[in-house]
Structure formats: structure tokens, C-alpha cells
Design a protein around this motif. Sequence first.
Motif, PDB file in Angstrom:
ATOM      1  N   ARG A 137       0.036  -9.500  20.244  1.00  0.00           N
ATOM      2  CA  ARG A 137       0.034  -9.546  21.659  1.00  0.00           C
ATOM      3  C   ARG A 137      -1.035  -9.343  22.575  1.00  0.00           C
ATOM      4  O   ARG A 137      -1.211  -9.748  23.562  1.00  0.00           O
ATOM      5  N   PHE A 138      -2.215  -8.670  21.805  1.00  0.00           N
ATOM      6  CA  PHE A 138      -3.274  -8.475  22.522  1.00  0.00           C
ATOM      7  C   PHE A 138      -4.645  -9.064  22.166  1.00  0.00           C
ATOM      8  O   PHE A 138      -5.618  -8.826  22.332  1.00  0.00           O
ATOM      9  N   ALA A 139      -4.256 -10.445  21.460  1.00  0.00           N
ATOM     10  CA  ALA A 139      -5.261 -11.209  21.066  1.00  0.00           C
ATOM     11  C   ALA A 139      -5.035 -12.438  21.410  1.00  0.00           C
ATOM     12  O   ALA A 139      -3.989 -13.060  21.891  1.00  0.00           O
ATOM     13  N   GLY A 140      -6.202 -13.293  21.600  1.00  0.00           N
ATOM     14  CA  GLY A 140      -6.243 -14.702  22.024  1.00  0.00           C
ATOM     15  C   GLY A 140      -5.601 -15.248  23.126  1.00  0.00           C
ATOM     16  O   GLY A 140      -5.524 -14.276  24.165  1.00  0.00           O
ATOM     17  N   PRO A 141      -4.801 -16.296  22.976  1.00  0.00           N
ATOM     18  CA  PRO A 141      -4.013 -16.766  24.228  1.00  0.00           C
ATOM     19  C   PRO A 141      -3.038 -15.964  24.817  1.00  0.00           C
ATOM     20  O   PRO A 141      -2.581 -15.616  26.101  1.00  0.00           O
ATOM     21  N   TYR A 142      -2.386 -15.090  24.100  1.00  0.00           N
ATOM     22  CA  TYR A 142      -1.117 -14.401  24.119  1.00  0.00           C
ATOM     23  C   TYR A 142      -1.424 -13.242  25.167  1.00  0.00           C
ATOM     24  O   TYR A 142      -0.604 -13.091  26.005  1.00  0.00           O
ATOM     25  N   VAL A 143      -2.448 -12.365  24.999  1.00  0.00           N
ATOM     26  CA  VAL A 143      -2.836 -11.376  26.060  1.00  0.00           C
ATOM     27  C   VAL A 143      -2.897 -12.066  27.261  1.00  0.00           C
ATOM     28  O   VAL A 143      -2.572 -11.638  28.208  1.00  0.00           O
ATOM     29  N   MET A 144      -3.732 -13.238  27.393  1.00  0.00           N
ATOM     30  CA  MET A 144      -4.076 -13.862  28.614  1.00  0.00           C
ATOM     31  C   MET A 144      -2.709 -14.398  29.268  1.00  0.00           C
ATOM     32  O   MET A 144      -2.598 -14.457  30.709  1.00  0.00           O
TER      33      MET A 144
END
Length: 150
Positions: free
Chosen positions: A42-49
Motif C-alpha cells: 500500500r506504500f509503494a508505486g501508484p497505490y500510495v499516491m
Amino acid sequence: MQMIPRAPLFLGLAGLLPFLWGALTVVLPDLGLWTVQTIGPRFAGPYVMLFYGAVILSFMSGVLWGFATRATGTMASICYGLSVIPALWAFFMTGGGPTSAGTSLIFGFAGLLALDWQFWRWGLTPPWWMALRVLLTAVVIGCLAVGVLL
């Protein structure tokens, strides 16, 4: 537009960290992998954004609501109505996968900037508001574009 006071500037810049981190983990896949393994996906790539972007659009609805309290009469009603748009946009438009959600958030933040400008034009914001919002919005949209395009 006036110079941005230090506290809002520093706090606004700190609020960019999840967007910057998300974009960095897209551009640097090894960092993205490390993040997934260490902190969680959840804290990487597009997911956190995407998650954070929806949170921030909702937060900004509250900010605009606060500015609406400075208006009176019919203008206040208009401002309250406009202030809920970013949160509703985030709620209804961020489904359908990361590319679709990222694109919707880009449009959401562009629309928010238009609302910021209107509230500023009506004299409901601090004089330095647009200088801060243009800076922050440019970075947010740039980071979201990294997630959408790469």
C-alpha cells in the motif's frame, strides 16, 4: 500574491512526501520492491499516491468549507456547495484500477486548483493562498502523472 508564511509552506511541502515517495518507487523499481517487502504494498508505486490523493482531496474539501465560513448569504451557500466537490470527486471517481483512478485524481486536483482560485478571487483565502496551491498542485499532478504514464 504574497510570500507564503513558513509554517504553511513547510507543512504543505511535507504533505507532498507520500506523492514524491510513490513516484520515486515507480521510477526506481528496486526501491518499490524494497518498500513492498519492508512496509507493505500500500506504500509503494501508484497505490500510495492514489490512497493519499483521495485523502488529500477530501481534506481540501474541509479547507474550502472553512473558507466558506467567511462568506455570507447566497455566496456562503454557493461556497459550501462548491467545497464538497473535491471529496465527492475522490469518492466517486477513484475506482476502476490504478490508471483510471490516477487520471481521475489528476483531473480532481486540477479542478481543486480552479476552486482554490475562485475562493481566492472572492477574497475568502489568505492573500498567499494561490502561490502555495499552484506549487503544491504542480508537484502532485506531476507525481500522479508518473504513476499513470509509467
